[in-house]
Design a protein around this motif. Structure first.
Motif, mmCIF file in Angstrom:
data_model
loop_
_atom_site.group_PDB
_atom_site.id
_atom_site.type_symbol
_atom_site.label_atom_id
_atom_site.label_comp_id
_atom_site.label_asym_id
_atom_site.label_seq_id
_atom_site.Cartn_x
_atom_site.Cartn_y
_atom_site.Cartn_z
ATOM 1 N N GLY A 124 0.941 6.725 -6.733
ATOM 2 C CA GLY A 124 -0.263 7.532 -6.952
ATOM 3 C C GLY A 124 0.068 9.015 -6.818
ATOM 4 O O GLY A 124 -0.335 9.835 -7.653
ATOM 5 N N GLN A 125 0.835 9.358 -5.793
ATOM 6 C CA GLN A 125 1.213 10.760 -5.581
ATOM 7 C C GLN A 125 2.130 11.267 -6.693
ATOM 8 O O GLN A 125 2.012 12.403 -7.136
ATOM 9 C CB GLN A 125 1.929 10.923 -4.234
ATOM 10 N N LEU A 126 3.052 10.402 -7.126
ATOM 11 C CA LEU A 126 3.974 10.820 -8.188
ATOM 12 C C LEU A 126 3.217 11.106 -9.482
ATOM 13 O O LEU A 126 3.519 12.066 -10.183
ATOM 14 C CB LEU A 126 5.032 9.743 -8.442
ATOM 15 N N ARG A 127 2.225 10.269 -9.767
ATOM 16 C CA ARG A 127 1.445 10.489 -10.998
ATOM 17 C C ARG A 127 0.739 11.842 -10.936
ATOM 18 O O ARG A 127 0.611 12.536 -11.931
ATOM 19 C CB ARG A 127 0.432 9.363 -11.197
ATOM 20 N N LEU A 129 10.132 8.415 -15.218
ATOM 21 C CA LEU A 129 9.522 8.002 -13.954
ATOM 22 C C LEU A 129 9.800 6.525 -13.651
ATOM 23 O O LEU A 129 9.926 6.132 -12.496
ATOM 24 C CB LEU A 129 8.003 8.263 -14.019
ATOM 25 N N ASP A 130 9.903 5.713 -14.709
ATOM 26 C CA ASP A 130 10.151 4.279 -14.500
ATOM 27 C C ASP A 130 11.498 4.035 -13.834
ATOM 28 O O ASP A 130 11.663 3.066 -13.096
ATOM 29 C CB ASP A 130 10.166 3.539 -15.844
ATOM 30 N N ALA A 131 12.458 4.894 -14.143
ATOM 31 C CA ALA A 131 13.778 4.738 -13.522
ATOM 32 C C ALA A 131 13.653 4.994 -12.024
ATOM 33 O O ALA A 131 14.263 4.296 -11.208
ATOM 34 C CB ALA A 131 14.777 5.698 -14.147
ATOM 35 N N PHE A 132 12.836 5.985 -11.665
ATOM 36 C CA PHE A 132 12.631 6.245 -10.238
ATOM 37 C C PHE A 132 11.861 5.084 -9.596
ATOM 38 O O PHE A 132 12.118 4.719 -8.449
ATOM 39 C CB PHE A 132 11.881 7.562 -10.030
ATOM 40 N N ALA A 133 10.922 4.496 -10.361
ATOM 41 C CA ALA A 133 10.174 3.348 -9.836
ATOM 42 C C ALA A 133 11.128 2.215 -9.480
ATOM 43 O O ALA A 133 10.947 1.534 -8.461
ATOM 44 C CB ALA A 133 9.148 2.873 -10.872
ATOM 45 N N GLU A 134 12.160 2.028 -10.297
ATOM 46 C CA GLU A 134 13.139 0.973 -10.004
ATOM 47 C C GLU A 134 13.937 1.324 -8.747
ATOM 48 O O GLU A 134 14.243 0.456 -7.929
ATOM 49 C CB GLU A 134 14.060 0.769 -11.209
ATOM 50 N N ALA A 176 0.833 -1.214 0.000
ATOM 51 C CA ALA A 176 0.000 0.000 0.000
ATOM 52 C C ALA A 176 0.866 1.262 0.000
ATOM 53 O O ALA A 176 0.469 2.287 -0.560
ATOM 54 C CB ALA A 176 -0.921 -0.011 1.218
ATOM 55 N N VAL A 177 2.042 1.183 0.635
ATOM 56 C CA VAL A 177 2.925 2.359 0.678
ATOM 57 C C VAL A 177 3.448 2.661 -0.721
ATOM 58 O O VAL A 177 3.420 3.804 -1.185
ATOM 59 C CB VAL A 177 4.095 2.140 1.661
ATOM 60 N N LYS A 178 3.906 1.597 -1.410
ATOM 61 C CA LYS A 178 4.423 1.811 -2.774
ATOM 62 C C LYS A 178 3.313 2.334 -3.683
ATOM 63 O O LYS A 178 3.537 3.243 -4.485
ATOM 64 C CB LYS A 178 4.994 0.504 -3.329
ATOM 65 N N VAL A 198 8.307 10.279 -1.802
ATOM 66 C CA VAL A 198 7.768 11.337 -2.667
ATOM 67 C C VAL A 198 8.711 12.551 -2.632
ATOM 68 O O VAL A 198 9.004 13.153 -3.673
ATOM 69 C CB VAL A 198 6.332 11.733 -2.244
ATOM 70 N N ALA A 199 9.213 12.873 -1.437
ATOM 71 C CA ALA A 199 10.159 13.998 -1.316
ATOM 72 C C ALA A 199 11.422 13.719 -2.130
ATOM 73 O O ALA A 199 12.002 14.625 -2.729
ATOM 74 C CB ALA A 199 10.515 14.232 0.150
ATOM 75 N N ALA A 200 11.844 12.452 -2.162
ATOM 76 C CA ALA A 200 13.046 12.097 -2.935
ATOM 77 C C ALA A 200 12.822 12.414 -4.415
ATOM 78 O O ALA A 200 13.705 12.952 -5.081
ATOM 79 C CB ALA A 200 13.382 10.618 -2.750
#
Lengths: 215, 184
Positions: free
Chosen positions: A87-90, B22-27, A80-82, B59-61
């Protein structure tokens, strides 16, 4: 009562002794550090001969054991955290939408990040491509179209790009020894074909940057 | 979908993420998200608070990524963000009694084995003792004894000197040992 020749086994007494020193003169805090860092078994020359140090190290290790146990407990980040993070990043990423159709029935749009994700998957299918990242941006023409339609745009396409022109940027890491030019062209063709098939977008520009070589 | 990212290092992912991929950050979140949650949990002692702080930190990162210079590891930088966020929460919060929330995923007490009960007691006792430490000692203890970081790394993360980190560790270990000796 404990005499100087009798090793102390009570942590509180060990740590509160005169200036924090054992009867042999060794610093209790340093012994605690040694035990907590897991080196209680690696005795110095003095410690090999000293019952005070050995007793203290044994006691400190015993007391510190629960900390070691907790530290070794695996901790997984809740899904849920991820999900909440992404969700926030989008929401934070200013999104671009490709509007395929606007009729009285409603609008059909595809988010640029979806276009980018399809492009990335397509690129990764090309042999020799190790890692691919996709990013979709507004084309110049689409940007101009957006500017010119600002006043009379469909109300729900306020943040969108009208039209069917997509620009996709791909960053690739390619396996060593591959023909980079050939791979880049194959990626362009594959991405264009997949995007046309999946989205209906027709005018697609694919900018490929090979920015790393993998072993 | 995860990228076939095992082949690329953090530096590569950071650069791509800084370019807006964004995918790079997802990794990077896949790789280092557990660190953010784990450290927050050890510093705060509560899953609920740890979830909030880990989320805020990740998110701050992303938001601060344009200003991140690759002169330190991404993980070091993330440790910095998480500890600062956790510290804010510690200083804002009023001290509370140890809660069951600190116990982790505890099975029902009816069918608990003795080993599980012992494990839960240990988690509870150590968590209470760690979260009762003053923040600088708590951060030093968690980063050194739970995350295995060196004094020099902790000094970079906390913006203090190695001598100060060592002093916090000495005091923290003392207090923890005395508390745990009472508990045993």
């Amino acid at each position: 009562m404990t005499g100087d020749d009798q090793p102390i086994r009570d942590v509180r007494v060990l740590l509160s002794g005169a200036r924090g020193r054992l009867a042999c003169g060794m610093d209790a805090d340093e012994l605690l550090e040694q035990a907590a860092d897991g080196y209680a078994g690696q005795l110095t020359g003095h410690q090999q001969e000293c019952p005070h140090c050995q007793a203290a190290l044994q006691e400190f290790s015993r007391v510190w054991e629960p900390v070691r146990r907790l530290a070794s407990e695996p901790v997984a980040i809740p899904a849920a955290v991820k999900a909440a993070v992404f969700g926030q990043l989008r929401d934070l990423v200013s999104d671009v939408w490709y509007t395929l159709q606007v009729t009285d029935d409603g609008a059909i749009r595809i988010a640029a990040r979806v276009v980018a994700a399809i492009a990335r998957r397509a690129a990764q299918k090309v042999p020799g491509v190790g890692v691919a990242f996709g990013r979709s941006t507004r084309s110049k023409a689409a940007g101009l179209a957006e500017q010119s339609t600002l006043g009379h745009r469909h109300q729900h396409s306020a943040v969108g790009v009208l039209g069917r022109t997509a620009v996709v940027d791909l960053a690739l890491a390619v396996r060593y020894g591959e023909n980079l030019d050939l791979i880049a062209r194959q990626v362009q063709q594959r991405v264009i074909a997949d995007l046309r098939a999946c989205t209906g977008l027709q005018d697609i520009a694919v900018n490929v940057t090979v920015d790393d070589i993998l072993p | 979908m995860r990228v076939k990212g095992a082949d690329v290092d953090d530096g590569y992912l950071v650069q791509r993420a800084q370019e807006g991929y964004l995918d790079a950050f997802a990794e990077l979140v896949e790789r280092h998200g557990p660190l953010a949650y784990r450290v927050a949990l050890r510093l705060l002692g509560s899953h609920h608070d740890a979830e909030d702080v880990a989320q805020e930190a990740l998110v701050a990162a992303w938001q601060q990524l344009p200003g991140f210079k690759a002169d330190s590891a991404f993980s070091t930088w993330l440790y910095q963000i998480v500890t600062r966020r956790a510290l804010n929460r510690i200083t804002r919060a009023r001290p509370t009694a140890a809660s069951l929330d600190q116990l982790g995923d505890v099975a029902g007490t009816d069918n608990q084995t003795a080993a599980t009960a012992e494990r839960d007691l240990t988690i509870s006792a150590v968590t209470s003792a760690v979260t009762a430490l003053p923040p600088p000692q708590r951060i030093a203890i968690v980063l050194h004894h739970f995350e295995g970081l060196s004094n020099a790394e902790i000094a970079v993360i906390t913006g203090s000197s190695i001598a100060a980190v060592r002093s916090h560790l000495f005091r923290g270990r003392r207090t923890l040992s005395e508390k745990l000796a009472e508990w045993r």
